[in-house]
Design an enzyme around this catalytic site. Structure first.
Site, PDB file in Angstrom:
ATOM      1  N   THR A  36      39.705 -68.286  14.522  1.00 47.73           N
ATOM      2  CA  THR A  36      38.828 -68.372  14.240  1.00 47.73           C
ATOM      3  C   THR A  36      39.229 -67.461  12.412  1.00 47.73           C
ATOM      4  O   THR A  36      38.168 -67.565  11.370  1.00 47.73           O
ATOM      5  CB  THR A  36      38.089 -67.522  14.891  1.00 47.73           C
ATOM      6  OG1 THR A  36      38.429 -66.415  14.946  1.00 47.73           O
ATOM      7  CG2 THR A  36      37.298 -68.224  15.921  1.00 47.73           C
ATOM      8  N   SER A 120      28.999 -52.717  19.952  1.00 51.39           N
ATOM      9  CA  SER A 120      28.235 -52.455  20.338  1.00 51.39           C
ATOM     10  C   SER A 120      26.983 -52.949  21.315  1.00 51.39           C
ATOM     11  O   SER A 120      26.355 -52.886  21.999  1.00 51.39           O
ATOM     12  CB  SER A 120      26.994 -51.918  18.795  1.00 51.39           C
ATOM     13  OG  SER A 120      26.966 -53.393  18.517  1.00 51.39           O
ATOM     14  N   TYR A 143      30.488 -62.256  26.175  1.00 56.92           N
ATOM     15  CA  TYR A 143      31.148 -61.548  25.200  1.00 56.92           C
ATOM     16  C   TYR A 143      30.867 -60.106  25.590  1.00 56.92           C
ATOM     17  O   TYR A 143      32.129 -58.981  25.505  1.00 56.92           O
ATOM     18  CB  TYR A 143      30.318 -62.747  24.061  1.00 56.92           C
ATOM     19  CG  TYR A 143      31.248 -61.025  22.522  1.00 56.92           C
ATOM     20  CD1 TYR A 143      32.478 -61.658  22.141  1.00 56.92           C
ATOM     21  CD2 TYR A 143      29.976 -59.838  22.519  1.00 56.92           C
ATOM     22  CE1 TYR A 143      32.880 -60.696  21.352  1.00 56.92           C
ATOM     23  CE2 TYR A 143      30.943 -59.117  21.479  1.00 56.92           C
ATOM     24  CZ  TYR A 143      31.593 -59.602  20.526  1.00 56.92           C
ATOM     25  OH  TYR A 143      32.305 -58.795  19.204  1.00 56.92           O
ATOM     26  N   VAL A 173      28.609 -56.201  11.802  1.00 52.77           N
ATOM     27  CA  VAL A 173      29.773 -55.702  10.204  1.00 52.77           C
ATOM     28  C   VAL A 173      29.695 -57.156   9.737  1.00 52.77           C
ATOM     29  O   VAL A 173      29.139 -58.373  10.551  1.00 52.77           O
ATOM     30  CB  VAL A 173      30.987 -55.736  10.881  1.00 52.77           C
ATOM     31  CG1 VAL A 173      31.360 -55.484   9.386  1.00 52.77           C
ATOM     32  CG2 VAL A 173      30.925 -54.475  12.136  1.00 52.77           C
ATOM     33  N   ARG A 211      18.269 -55.769  13.725  1.00 51.65           N
ATOM     34  CA  ARG A 211      19.936 -54.898  14.610  1.00 51.65           C
ATOM     35  C   ARG A 211      20.480 -53.475  13.356  1.00 51.65           C
ATOM     36  O   ARG A 211      19.994 -53.540  12.685  1.00 51.65           O
ATOM     37  CB  ARG A 211      21.515 -56.158  13.707  1.00 51.65           C
ATOM     38  CG  ARG A 211      20.488 -57.266  14.996  1.00 51.65           C
ATOM     39  CD  ARG A 211      21.703 -56.799  16.741  1.00 51.65           C
ATOM     40  NE  ARG A 211      21.831 -57.484  17.364  1.00 51.65           N
ATOM     41  CZ  ARG A 211      20.868 -58.491  18.455  1.00 51.65           C
ATOM     42  NH1 ARG A 211      19.875 -57.187  18.102  1.00 51.65           N
ATOM     43  NH2 ARG A 211      20.898 -59.468  19.039  1.00 51.65           N
ATOM     44  N   ARG A 270      18.205 -66.848  22.023  1.00 52.83           N
ATOM     45  CA  ARG A 270      19.580 -67.505  22.651  1.00 52.83           C
ATOM     46  C   ARG A 270      19.520 -66.262  23.919  1.00 52.83           C
ATOM     47  O   ARG A 270      19.313 -64.701  23.515  1.00 52.83           O
ATOM     48  CB  ARG A 270      20.328 -67.095  21.690  1.00 52.83           C
ATOM     49  CG  ARG A 270      20.513 -67.748  20.783  1.00 52.83           C
ATOM     50  CD  ARG A 270      21.756 -66.432  19.735  1.00 52.83           C
ATOM     51  NE  ARG A 270      22.331 -67.753  19.147  1.00 52.83           N
ATOM     52  CZ  ARG A 270      23.103 -67.657  17.931  1.00 52.83           C
ATOM     53  NH1 ARG A 270      23.616 -65.849  17.672  1.00 52.83           N
ATOM     54  NH2 ARG A 270      23.956 -68.575  16.949  1.00 52.83           N
TER      55      ARG A 270
HETATM   56  C1  UD1 Z   1      27.326 -59.724  16.143  1.00 49.67           C
HETATM   57  C2  UD1 Z   1      29.250 -59.800  16.672  1.00 49.67           C
HETATM   58  C3  UD1 Z   1      29.283 -59.679  17.503  1.00 49.67           C
HETATM   59  C4  UD1 Z   1      29.912 -57.944  17.401  1.00 49.67           C
HETATM   60  C5  UD1 Z   1      27.969 -57.544  17.918  1.00 49.67           C
HETATM   61  C6  UD1 Z   1      28.383 -56.040  17.374  1.00 49.67           C
HETATM   62  C7  UD1 Z   1      29.054 -62.247  15.430  1.00 49.67           C
HETATM   63  C8  UD1 Z   1      29.014 -64.074  15.386  1.00 49.67           C
HETATM   64  N1  UD1 Z   1      28.778 -61.754  16.551  1.00 49.67           N
HETATM   65  O1  UD1 Z   1      26.510 -59.692  17.460  1.00 49.67           O
HETATM   66  O2  UD1 Z   1      31.193 -59.982  17.601  1.00 49.67           O
HETATM   67  O3  UD1 Z   1      30.115 -57.922  18.610  1.00 49.67           O
HETATM   68  O4  UD1 Z   1      27.134 -57.672  16.424  1.00 49.67           O
HETATM   69  O5  UD1 Z   1      28.773 -55.571  16.482  1.00 49.67           O
HETATM   70  O6  UD1 Z   1      29.646 -61.685  14.333  1.00 49.67           O
HETATM   71  N2  UD1 Z   1      20.271 -65.179  15.298  1.00 49.67           N
HETATM   72  C9  UD1 Z   1      19.305 -66.011  14.310  1.00 49.67           C
HETATM   73  N3  UD1 Z   1      19.772 -67.089  13.614  1.00 49.67           N
HETATM   74  C10 UD1 Z   1      20.982 -67.202  13.230  1.00 49.67           C
HETATM   75  C11 UD1 Z   1      22.011 -66.821  14.081  1.00 49.67           C
HETATM   76  C12 UD1 Z   1      21.632 -65.677  14.518  1.00 49.67           C
HETATM   77  O7  UD1 Z   1      18.178 -65.227  14.353  1.00 49.67           O
HETATM   78  O8  UD1 Z   1      21.092 -68.478  12.935  1.00 49.67           O
HETATM   79  C13 UD1 Z   1      20.281 -63.967  15.673  1.00 49.67           C
HETATM   80  C14 UD1 Z   1      20.483 -64.034  17.291  1.00 49.67           C
HETATM   81  O9  UD1 Z   1      19.496 -64.735  18.318  1.00 49.67           O
HETATM   82  C15 UD1 Z   1      20.219 -62.009  17.016  1.00 49.67           C
HETATM   83  C16 UD1 Z   1      20.902 -61.891  15.770  1.00 49.67           C
HETATM   84  O10 UD1 Z   1      20.637 -62.590  14.880  1.00 49.67           O
HETATM   85  O11 UD1 Z   1      19.020 -61.512  17.597  1.00 49.67           O
HETATM   86  C17 UD1 Z   1      22.171 -61.483  15.375  1.00 49.67           C
HETATM   87  O12 UD1 Z   1      22.968 -62.619  15.579  1.00 49.67           O
HETATM   88  P1  UD1 Z   1      24.866 -62.499  15.963  1.00 49.67           P
HETATM   89  O13 UD1 Z   1      24.623 -62.564  14.581  1.00 49.67           O
HETATM   90  O14 UD1 Z   1      25.482 -63.731  16.549  1.00 49.67           O
HETATM   91  O15 UD1 Z   1      25.641 -60.816  16.604  1.00 49.67           O
HETATM   92  P2  UD1 Z   1      25.029 -60.450  17.350  1.00 49.67           P
HETATM   93  O16 UD1 Z   1      24.976 -61.604  18.692  1.00 49.67           O
HETATM   94  O17 UD1 Z   1      24.214 -59.484  17.639  1.00 49.67           O
END
Ligand code: UD1
Length: 319
Positions: A36, A120, A143, A173, A211, A270
């Protein structure tokens, strides 16, 4: 000058650590298998680092990279909740067995300290906010289980083998070089790429989930402090900003920064997604002397600037 090994050094956070370490005049090694991570993240510094193309799932492949190293920053991982739901075994092999291998290689090479990039996500849906390190872990996705299992190994290595480890629990991050090319990418990279291209970003669920988004420079600062902070060995520590923004608020901010009038589309939530996260960063302040310098909004603006100049990266993002 000390010698640092960054596992996952070609990844988003790993390559930011590499750059900062070089800036500080340290000696830097990288372990990456480019699953990745990307070579392009290290192009400008490739002459100044020692690159070991190795896979953390293979202990014997790893060992040579650890010889003579003072500090290991363990950032190699498969970092996505939905990807872990589709394929829990490969997430486990890298995040759990890979972490065990990194710890064994560090122990056997006499490394001074390992800093583990914890998540987190370990908190799951915590009963109250902000989340403090004393709250029990409650992972709700494969995960989160895998990253927390890595934490447990890191903790046990202090107690059983006397290897110093510190667990830094990152909260979402984001920043330059976060790869927007996969549906599994971090939300802000996907949103910025979509808005800059003029295509609608997808919000999973109501968008009212929140977040504690952390600009990458803040995470880098905390992680490097964790290498030498006295009394940090054996500890787990939140690394975040201490604030939270909903996904809907985030889109609104980005539309303003970018000057976009594109509306998001909404899709089903999700599975395995936590609802809210917000860190208490008191311990990081006390234990590490950490102070987040870049606010969420400044970090967003800096990130957008970076993507604007990275056309090729934008065109690789999913539509
Ligand atoms: C992220 C990190 C993970 C880390 C965690 C805590 C990534 C891919 N994941 O998880 O490695 O351990 O924070 O630091 O960097 N969402 C949308 N639209 C999108 C994509 C996501 O609405 O196109 C929403 C998701 O449903 C979620 C939020 O955005 O509610 C954050 O998603 P994502 O960026 O995938 O991160 P986490 O699952 O929080």
């Amino acid at each position: 000058m000390s010698s640092f090994l960054v596992t996952g050094g070609a990844g988003f956070i790993g390559s930011a650590l590499v750059r900062e370490l070089l800036q500080r005049g340290e000696r830097v090694r990288v372990v990456d298998n480019f699953l990745t991570g990307h070579r392009r993240n290290l192009t400008d510094v490739s002459a100044r680092i020692e690159l070991f193309e190795a896979d953390i799932r293979d202990l014997e492949q790893l060992r040579p990279a650890f010889v003579g190293v003072d500090y290991v920053l363990h950032h190699a991982a498969i970092a996505s909740v939905p990807r872990s739901i589709e394929d829990p075994i490969s997430t486990d092999r890298t995040n759990v067995q890979g972490t065990l291998n990194v710890l064994l290689a560090a122990r056997d090479a006499g490394v001074k300290r390992v800093v583990y990039a914890a998540s987190s996500s370990a908190y799951g849906n915590a009963p109250s906010l902000p989340q403090t390190e004393t709250m029990p872990a409650n992972p709700i996705s494969p995960y989160a289980v895998s990253k927390f299992a890595g934490e447990l190994y890191a903790k046990v290595f202090v107690e059983v083998y006397g290897l110093e480890t510190v667990r830094v629990r990152y909260f979402n991050v984001f920043g330059p070089r976060q790869d927007p090319s996969s549906p599994y990418s971090g939300v802000l990279s996907l949103f910025i790429a979509a808005l800059l291209r003029g295509t609608p970003p997808t919000i999973y669920g109501s968008g009212e989930q929140s977040r504690d988004f952390t600009f990458v420079d803040n995470a880098v600062e905390a992680t490097l402090l964790a290498c030498t902070a006295p009394g940090a060995a054996g500890k787990v520590c939140n690394v975040a900003t201490g604030e939270r923004y909903t996904i809907n608020q985030t889109i609104a901010l980005l539309r303003r920064i970018i000057g976009s009038d594109v509306n998001p589309v909404y899709a089903a939530p999700r599975p395995g997604d936590i609802l809210h996260s917000q860190a208490d960063i008191t311990l990081a302040r006390q234990l590490l002397g950490y102070d987040p310098k870049v606010s969420f909004e400044d970090g967003l603006a800096r990130t957008v600037d970076w993507y604007r100049t990275s056309e090729k990266l934008l065109s690789s993002a999913p539509r």
